[in-house]
Motif scaffolding. Structure first.
Motif, PDB file in Angstrom:
ATOM      1  N   VAL A  40      -4.271   3.657   1.416  1.00 47.51           N
ATOM      2  CA  VAL A  40      -5.526   2.978   1.114  1.00 47.51           C
ATOM      3  C   VAL A  40      -5.858   2.047   2.261  1.00 47.51           C
ATOM      4  O   VAL A  40      -4.974   1.483   2.891  1.00 47.51           O
ATOM      5  N   SER A  41      -7.126   1.920   2.568  1.00 49.34           N
ATOM      6  CA  SER A  41      -7.590   1.000   3.589  1.00 49.34           C
ATOM      7  C   SER A  41      -8.342  -0.133   2.908  1.00 49.34           C
ATOM      8  O   SER A  41      -9.439   0.081   2.381  1.00 49.34           O
ATOM      9  N   PRO A  42      -7.757  -1.332   2.842  1.00 42.57           N
ATOM     10  CA  PRO A  42      -8.410  -2.445   2.142  1.00 42.57           C
ATOM     11  C   PRO A  42      -9.817  -2.696   2.665  1.00 42.57           C
ATOM     12  O   PRO A  42     -10.078  -2.642   3.874  1.00 42.57           O
ATOM     13  N   SER A  72      -3.852   4.444 -13.542  1.00 33.66           N
ATOM     14  CA  SER A  72      -2.816   4.607 -12.518  1.00 33.66           C
ATOM     15  C   SER A  72      -2.721   6.045 -12.048  1.00 33.66           C
ATOM     16  O   SER A  72      -2.440   6.308 -10.873  1.00 33.66           O
ATOM     17  N   ILE A  73      -2.933   6.990 -12.953  1.00 32.05           N
ATOM     18  CA  ILE A  73      -2.943   8.401 -12.554  1.00 32.05           C
ATOM     19  C   ILE A  73      -4.082   8.652 -11.564  1.00 32.05           C
ATOM     20  O   ILE A  73      -3.919   9.341 -10.549  1.00 32.05           O
ATOM     21  N   TYR A  74      -5.252   8.033 -11.855  1.00 32.01           N
ATOM     22  CA  TYR A  74      -6.391   8.143 -10.936  1.00 32.01           C
ATOM     23  C   TYR A  74      -6.056   7.536  -9.577  1.00 32.01           C
ATOM     24  O   TYR A  74      -6.306   8.136  -8.521  1.00 32.01           O
ATOM     25  N   GLY A  75      -5.467   6.334  -9.598  1.00 34.77           N
ATOM     26  CA  GLY A  75      -5.103   5.674  -8.345  1.00 34.77           C
ATOM     27  C   GLY A  75      -4.040   6.435  -7.579  1.00 34.77           C
ATOM     28  O   GLY A  75      -4.094   6.546  -6.347  1.00 34.77           O
ATOM     29  N   TRP A  76      -3.076   6.966  -8.300  1.00 33.63           N
ATOM     30  CA  TRP A  76      -1.996   7.744  -7.697  1.00 33.63           C
ATOM     31  C   TRP A  76      -2.562   8.951  -6.954  1.00 33.63           C
ATOM     32  O   TRP A  76      -2.230   9.209  -5.789  1.00 33.63           O
ATOM     33  N   ARG A  91       0.818  -1.212   0.000  1.00 27.49           N
ATOM     34  CA  ARG A  91       0.000   0.000   0.000  1.00 27.49           C
ATOM     35  C   ARG A  91       0.852   1.262   0.000  1.00 27.49           C
ATOM     36  O   ARG A  91       0.609   2.205   0.743  1.00 27.49           O
ATOM     37  N   LYS A  92       1.866   1.267  -0.875  1.00 25.70           N
ATOM     38  CA  LYS A  92       2.761   2.407  -1.021  1.00 25.70           C
ATOM     39  C   LYS A  92       2.349   3.230  -2.240  1.00 25.70           C
ATOM     40  O   LYS A  92       2.092   2.682  -3.312  1.00 25.70           O
ATOM     41  N   VAL A  93       2.346   4.543  -2.092  1.00 24.38           N
ATOM     42  CA  VAL A  93       1.945   5.427  -3.183  1.00 24.38           C
ATOM     43  C   VAL A  93       2.882   5.299  -4.380  1.00 24.38           C
ATOM     44  O   VAL A  93       2.462   5.411  -5.533  1.00 24.38           O
ATOM     45  N   GLN A 145      -4.019  11.587  -2.027  1.00 23.37           N
ATOM     46  CA  GLN A 145      -4.967  12.433  -1.313  1.00 23.37           C
ATOM     47  C   GLN A 145      -5.315  11.843   0.043  1.00 23.37           C
ATOM     48  O   GLN A 145      -5.388  12.547   1.051  1.00 23.37           O
ATOM     49  N   ALA A 146      -5.521  10.505   0.067  1.00 28.45           N
ATOM     50  CA  ALA A 146      -5.838   9.839   1.324  1.00 28.45           C
ATOM     51  C   ALA A 146      -4.689   9.981   2.316  1.00 28.45           C
ATOM     52  O   ALA A 146      -4.893  10.187   3.514  1.00 28.45           O
ATOM     53  N   LYS A 147      -3.465   9.898   1.811  1.00 30.06           N
ATOM     54  CA  LYS A 147      -2.297  10.041   2.674  1.00 30.06           C
ATOM     55  C   LYS A 147      -2.185  11.457   3.210  1.00 30.06           C
ATOM     56  O   LYS A 147      -1.851  11.670   4.381  1.00 30.06           O
ATOM     57  N   HIS A 148      -2.477  12.447   2.369  1.00 31.03           N
ATOM     58  CA  HIS A 148      -2.421  13.842   2.807  1.00 31.03           C
ATOM     59  C   HIS A 148      -3.487  14.144   3.851  1.00 31.03           C
ATOM     60  O   HIS A 148      -3.323  15.043   4.675  1.00 31.03           O
ATOM     61  N   ASP A 149      -4.601  13.398   3.807  1.00 32.67           N
ATOM     62  CA  ASP A 149      -5.680  13.613   4.768  1.00 32.67           C
ATOM     63  C   ASP A 149      -5.381  12.993   6.126  1.00 32.67           C
ATOM     64  O   ASP A 149      -6.220  13.006   7.026  1.00 32.67           O
TER      65      ASP A 149
END
Length: 234
Positions: free
Chosen positions: A104-106, A86-90, A40-42, A95-99
């Motif tokens: 990602v939370s499986p 991948s751009i969408y996923g990136w 789960r690494k960006v 964004q989730a990490k910045h929040d």
């Protein structure tokens, strides 16, 4: 320019077979991306994009004048699709990490989404197959279409954080290995075998992470149990 020329033309010779180093490197980047995804690494997303760009030139053999003149349009097309998704996923994971949370939370997709994924995989393959036939893709064309559609759904599922996306990769690999062998893309076929085992491990890892996170949530916020003398927290 010398590096680019080497990257484009360098070949690995095994017996009477020639394998482009671009194919090898592209699959290595893909493997690193899968490893980063499991953790789960960006950085998994940009690394994957590099591999996609390399493999795009490989699977359009007749266009780029590679040693293998076979065009696998599904394989080539999915590299473009990978880059877009991948751009969408990136962006989503970043964004989730910045929040303040994990990248990602499986989570389980749920039966509604599972049914949708199966229908989309089968229906999408049926729709794409005649298109690839008209464009002259390698036979059996349905297998190339299956790989293309399955890859799209798996990448989308990864971006959404669905644990089941790993199982879609298994379905893609089961069809992809014999197709790549028959088309002469031996390096990619070998990597698909490895991916198949890797995706099963990835599924187990994500499922355990999901179970662990759920247990943590239930421990911190237990459900109230109503007794005859009023509500009580266990």
């Amino acid at each position: 320019m010398d590096v680019l020329n080497w990257l484009f033309n360098a070949q690995l010779h095994i017996g009477d077979q020639s394998i482009l180093w671009r194919e090898v490197l592209g699959n290595v980047f893909g493997l690193l991306s899968a490893l980063g995804g499991m953790r789960r690494k960006v950085w998994a997303w940009p690394v994957g994009i590099v591999g996609n760009a390399l493999l795009f030139t490989v699977f359009l053999g007749a266009v780029f004048g590679t040693p293998n003149p076979v065009n696998l349009l599904g394989q080539a097309g999915r590299q473009v699709m990978f880059i877009v998704v991948s751009i969408y996923g990136w962006v989503r994971w970043q964004q989730a990490k910045h929040d303040g949370g994990a990248a990602v939370s499986p989570q389980w997709a749920g039966w509604k989404n599972r049914i949708w994924l199966v229908v989309a995989l089968v229906g999408g393959t049926a729709i794409v197959t005649p298109v690839f036939q008209l464009l002259g893709s390698y036979e059996p064309v349905w297998a190339d279409a299956w790989i293309f559609v399955g890859s799209l759904l798996a990448t989308y599922g990864m971006a959404k954080g669905w644990v089941e996306f790993w199982l879609i990769w298994v379905a893609v690999d089961l069809v992809g290995v014999p197709l790549l062998v028959s088309a002469g893309y031996y390096a990619s076929a070998f990597m698909y075998v490895f991916y198949g085992a890797f995706t099963i491990v990835g599924f187990i890892v994500w499922a355990r992470v999901r179970r662990g996170e759920r247990l943590t949530i239930e421990t911190r916020f237990p459900d109230p149990t109503v007794h005859t003398d009023g509500p009580n927290w266990q």
